[in-house]
Design an enzyme around this catalytic site. Sequence first.
Site, PDB file in Angstrom:
ATOM      1  N   THR A  68       6.025  95.600  15.873  1.00  0.00           N
ATOM      2  CA  THR A  68       6.688  95.466  17.180  1.00  0.00           C
ATOM      3  C   THR A  68       5.828  96.059  18.301  1.00  0.00           C
ATOM      4  OG1 THR A  68       8.828  95.651  16.075  1.00  0.00           O
ATOM      5  CG2 THR A  68       8.806  96.028  18.446  1.00  0.00           C
TER       6      THR A  68
ATOM      7  N   VAL B 291       7.850 109.297  23.074  1.00  0.00           N
ATOM      8  CA  VAL B 291       9.148 109.737  23.612  1.00  0.00           C
ATOM      9  C   VAL B 291       9.586 108.786  24.714  1.00  0.00           C
ATOM     10  CG1 VAL B 291      10.481 111.645  24.581  1.00  0.00           C
ATOM     11  CG2 VAL B 291       8.419 112.126  23.251  1.00  0.00           C
TER      12      VAL B 291
ATOM     13  N   GLY C 205      10.017 105.478  24.833  1.00  0.00           N
ATOM     14  CA  GLY C 205       9.465 104.115  24.955  1.00  0.00           C
ATOM     15  C   GLY C 205       8.635 103.954  26.211  1.00  0.00           C
TER      16      GLY C 205
ATOM     17  N   GLY D 197      13.887  94.761  17.678  1.00  0.00           N
ATOM     18  CA  GLY D 197      12.729  95.650  17.478  1.00  0.00           C
ATOM     19  C   GLY D 197      12.963  97.057  17.983  1.00  0.00           C
TER      20      GLY D 197
ATOM     21  N   GLU E 248      14.065 102.052  14.164  1.00  0.00           N
ATOM     22  CA  GLU E 248      12.978 102.529  13.316  1.00  0.00           C
ATOM     23  C   GLU E 248      12.967 101.717  12.011  1.00  0.00           C
ATOM     24  OE1 GLU E 248      10.772 105.306  14.161  1.00  0.00           O
ATOM     25  OE2 GLU E 248      11.648 104.461  15.960  1.00  0.00           O
TER      26      GLU E 248
ATOM     27  N   ASP F  80      15.612 110.978  15.079  1.00  0.00           N
ATOM     28  CA  ASP F  80      14.620 110.444  16.023  1.00  0.00           C
ATOM     29  C   ASP F  80      14.705 111.202  17.362  1.00  0.00           C
ATOM     30  OD1 ASP F  80      12.727 108.041  16.714  1.00  0.00           O
ATOM     31  OD2 ASP F  80      14.197 108.071  18.328  1.00  0.00           O
TER      32      ASP F  80
ATOM     33  N   LYS G 155      12.040 113.838  19.311  1.00  0.00           N
ATOM     34  CA  LYS G 155      11.605 113.654  20.704  1.00  0.00           C
ATOM     35  C   LYS G 155      11.892 114.887  21.555  1.00  0.00           C
ATOM     36  CE  LYS G 155      12.127 108.650  20.468  1.00  0.00           C
ATOM     37  NZ  LYS G 155      13.098 107.549  20.547  1.00  0.00           N
TER      38      LYS G 155
ATOM     39  N   GLY H 294      11.585  99.120  22.346  1.00  0.00           N
ATOM     40  CA  GLY H 294      11.136  97.741  22.547  1.00  0.00           C
ATOM     41  C   GLY H 294       9.613  97.697  22.592  1.00  0.00           C
TER      42      GLY H 294
HETATM   43  P1  NAP Z   1       6.815  98.039  12.798  1.00  0.00           P
HETATM   44  O1  NAP Z   1       7.227  96.867  13.561  1.00  0.00           O
HETATM   45  O2  NAP Z   1       7.416  98.270  11.443  1.00  0.00           O
HETATM   46  O3  NAP Z   1       5.222  98.001  12.651  1.00  0.00           O
HETATM   47  C1  NAP Z   1       4.513  98.840  11.793  1.00  0.00           C
HETATM   48  C2  NAP Z   1       3.129  98.288  11.600  1.00  0.00           C
HETATM   49  O4  NAP Z   1       2.373  99.172  10.794  1.00  0.00           O
HETATM   50  C3  NAP Z   1       3.095  96.931  10.891  1.00  0.00           C
HETATM   51  O5  NAP Z   1       2.089  96.157  11.436  1.00  0.00           O
HETATM   52  C4  NAP Z   1       2.768  97.299   9.437  1.00  0.00           C
HETATM   53  O6  NAP Z   1       2.039  96.261   8.765  1.00  0.00           O
HETATM   54  C5  NAP Z   1       1.861  98.481   9.647  1.00  0.00           C
HETATM   55  N1  NAP Z   1       1.911  99.438   8.538  1.00  0.00           N
HETATM   56  C6  NAP Z   1       2.918 100.282   8.232  1.00  0.00           C
HETATM   57  N2  NAP Z   1       2.572 101.021   7.154  1.00  0.00           N
HETATM   58  C7  NAP Z   1       1.342 100.631   6.793  1.00  0.00           C
HETATM   59  C8  NAP Z   1       0.448 101.017   5.750  1.00  0.00           C
HETATM   60  N3  NAP Z   1       0.763 101.956   4.855  1.00  0.00           N
HETATM   61  N4  NAP Z   1      -0.749 100.397   5.666  1.00  0.00           N
HETATM   62  C9  NAP Z   1      -1.092  99.459   6.551  1.00  0.00           C
HETATM   63  N5  NAP Z   1      -0.299  99.041   7.568  1.00  0.00           N
HETATM   64  C10 NAP Z   1       0.913  99.630   7.673  1.00  0.00           C
HETATM   65  O7  NAP Z   1       7.069  99.393  13.589  1.00  0.00           O
HETATM   66  P2  NAP Z   1       7.153  99.574  15.185  1.00  0.00           P
HETATM   67  O8  NAP Z   1       8.543  99.346  15.635  1.00  0.00           O
HETATM   68  O9  NAP Z   1       6.050  98.837  15.823  1.00  0.00           O
HETATM   69  O10 NAP Z   1       6.927 101.144  15.302  1.00  0.00           O
HETATM   70  C11 NAP Z   1       5.648 101.714  15.134  1.00  0.00           C
HETATM   71  C12 NAP Z   1       5.672 103.155  15.657  1.00  0.00           C
HETATM   72  O11 NAP Z   1       6.057 103.150  17.028  1.00  0.00           O
HETATM   73  C13 NAP Z   1       6.694 104.058  14.960  1.00  0.00           C
HETATM   74  O12 NAP Z   1       6.164 105.364  14.902  1.00  0.00           O
HETATM   75  C14 NAP Z   1       7.888 104.050  15.894  1.00  0.00           C
HETATM   76  O13 NAP Z   1       8.669 105.212  15.800  1.00  0.00           O
HETATM   77  C15 NAP Z   1       7.179 104.005  17.224  1.00  0.00           C
HETATM   78  N6  NAP Z   1       7.959 103.451  18.337  1.00  0.00           N
HETATM   79  C16 NAP Z   1       8.622 102.289  18.178  1.00  0.00           C
HETATM   80  C17 NAP Z   1       9.333 101.757  19.257  1.00  0.00           C
HETATM   81  C18 NAP Z   1      10.094 100.483  19.142  1.00  0.00           C
HETATM   82  O14 NAP Z   1      10.849 100.171  20.075  1.00  0.00           O
HETATM   83  N7  NAP Z   1       9.944  99.726  18.073  1.00  0.00           N
HETATM   84  C19 NAP Z   1       9.340 102.438  20.471  1.00  0.00           C
HETATM   85  C20 NAP Z   1       8.643 103.649  20.583  1.00  0.00           C
HETATM   86  C21 NAP Z   1       7.950 104.140  19.508  1.00  0.00           C
HETATM   87  P3  NAP Z   1       2.698  94.797   8.545  1.00  0.00           P
HETATM   88  O15 NAP Z   1       2.764  94.190   9.915  1.00  0.00           O
HETATM   89  O16 NAP Z   1       1.757  94.102   7.654  1.00  0.00           O
HETATM   90  O17 NAP Z   1       4.044  95.041   7.958  1.00  0.00           O
HETATM   91  N1  HSE Z   2      13.806 103.642  17.406  1.00  0.00           N
HETATM   92  C1  HSE Z   2      13.440 104.298  18.614  1.00  0.00           C
HETATM   93  C2  HSE Z   2      14.604 104.252  19.575  1.00  0.00           C
HETATM   94  C3  HSE Z   2      12.265 103.624  19.229  1.00  0.00           C
HETATM   95  O1  HSE Z   2      15.495 103.424  19.365  1.00  0.00           O
HETATM   96  O2  HSE Z   2      14.643 105.025  20.524  1.00  0.00           O
HETATM   97  C4  HSE Z   2      11.755 104.323  20.457  1.00  0.00           C
HETATM   98  O3  HSE Z   2      11.200 105.563  20.139  1.00  0.00           O
END
Ligand code: NAP
Ligand code: HSE
Length: 444
Positions: free
Chosen positions: A30, A144, A146, A198, A201, A212, A216, A315
């Site tokens: 994401t 923290v 987004g 998206g 977590e 979470d 933060k 997001g």
């Molecule tokens: P996600 O969609 O699950 O993406 C994770 C990515 O990492 C995928 O590309 C996955 O590969 C890859 N990956 C995970 N473990 C791996 C491993 N062991 N070896 C190789 N590749 C690996 O997660 P996300 O939502 O983008 O979140 C990523 C980070 O951003 C997290 O720390 C989350 O807390 C943080 N975050 C997320 C948001 C949000 O809104 N989603 C907002 C702020 C912060 P594949 O694509 O092949 O599965």
């Molecule tokens: N899962 C987290 C949230 C993503 O919903 O706030 C942003 O850090």
Amino acid sequence: MSSAVEAARTEEARQGGPPLPPLVLAGCGTVGGALLGLIREGRGSDDLVRSILVRDPARERPEPLPDPDGGRVVTRPSELPVEGGRVVVEALGGIRPALGLARRTLAGGGTFITANKSLVAEHGTELEALAAKSGGRLAFEAAVGGGMPVVRLLRDLPDAARVRRIEGILNGTSNYLLDELHAGRSWSEALQSARALGYAEADPSRDVDGRDAADKIRLLAWVAFGVPPAHVRVTRRGILPDPEALVAEARALGGVVRLLARVDPPDGAGICRARVEPCLVPRDSPWADVRGADNRARVSTARAGTLSVSGPGAGGQATALSLLTDLGDEALRRAGGSGGLARPVFPVRTIVAPDPDSSRAEGHPAERWHLSLEGKIPGHPEIEVRPRLERILARADIRLVDVDRDSGRLRTVLETRHAPRVDLVGERLRALALEPRLLRLAER
Ligand code: NAP
Ligand code: HSE
């Protein structure tokens, strides 16, 4: 002038600043995928992204990976070239393999830009120490809030402002879920769409049980007060076990449920305490105005008044923009501050907090909800009693458990079986007080 220098200057002029540095991208889901998309859109190419780590290159994704035959896509963390002063953007999540990548990057004097709050909450001080030793840099605006620039706000605030409290809605998923429940959707429908959008977590229990948000608020305490995140004592309760009952109760009381986090500066013994818990807020409170996956943070200071920031708390695109902001800082740093906008590199002020092992006062032992009010002493003519609050209190089954008279102010902690803790924060809170009738009711 060489053509390379000329090209770099043209790029700088076009972008209004120095060009982004080449980078290595760990994770292309994401957040990582959205960053790749923004880079492609902004530059017309993804050449800047030298290598990308994913688990499954064959998986279909909204932002396609570069041609796998081009050698830029890898699946083993050890294959990712992070040594030698590289810029690594991490959007994997979890501790492993992210921690190993962070250590390798920072030990080699590189820059590690991450969206991973659990990694920084658990290992931030170790990583910062590595960076300080090697001349590397750790940056985590995206970890923290987004797309809400709260780390930046606190980082750039001089110590002289004296931060007195930080409060916030720091989890977009739970706010989105609560909003959807308030709008009449079922929990399972709402959770499904939070995942599809998206926001959640990889393990959504971290969103709804408050872990979470706890990570933060620890990070914000680190930036604001210099307390290592692992040393912040967090009392935590999420919106589980029964979010639908929470919302129904709040609705009956005329309010809205919000998952609020807050942290105060370390006390005289150097202990920094934080709370994460569902709160009942009045419908016309600024917290109730935070809708969907948005976040909001309020920083109360002694010398700069109250500073608030809000924005999309989750997001892909919003978070990727925060990663881009940290990349922009890196570009300025590499350009030696050209453009006159360079800010100091992230200055974490680390103080020693006592007793790291007993630092995780997680979970909330009380079965009952807490209702906590602060105001001037009842009976004072200047006291303003808000009818809405009166109604809320009148309908709650409340019991006075603590009155603390401190420098002429009354702090009242009440327990109630029916209402989540009412957090009447800020200016509104200061203008409120318990009406004597309600206080008597409470004392029974
Ligand atoms: P996600 O969609 O699950 O993406 C994770 C990515 O990492 C995928 O590309 C996955 O590969 C890859 N990956 C995970 N473990 C791996 C491993 N062991 N070896 C190789 N590749 C690996 O997660 P996300 O939502 O983008 O979140 C990523 C980070 O951003 C997290 O720390 C989350 O807390 C943080 N975050 C997320 C948001 C949000 O809104 N989603 C907002 C702020 C912060 P594949 O694509 O092949 O599965
Ligand atoms: N899962 C987290 C949230 C993503 O919903 O706030 C942003 O850090």
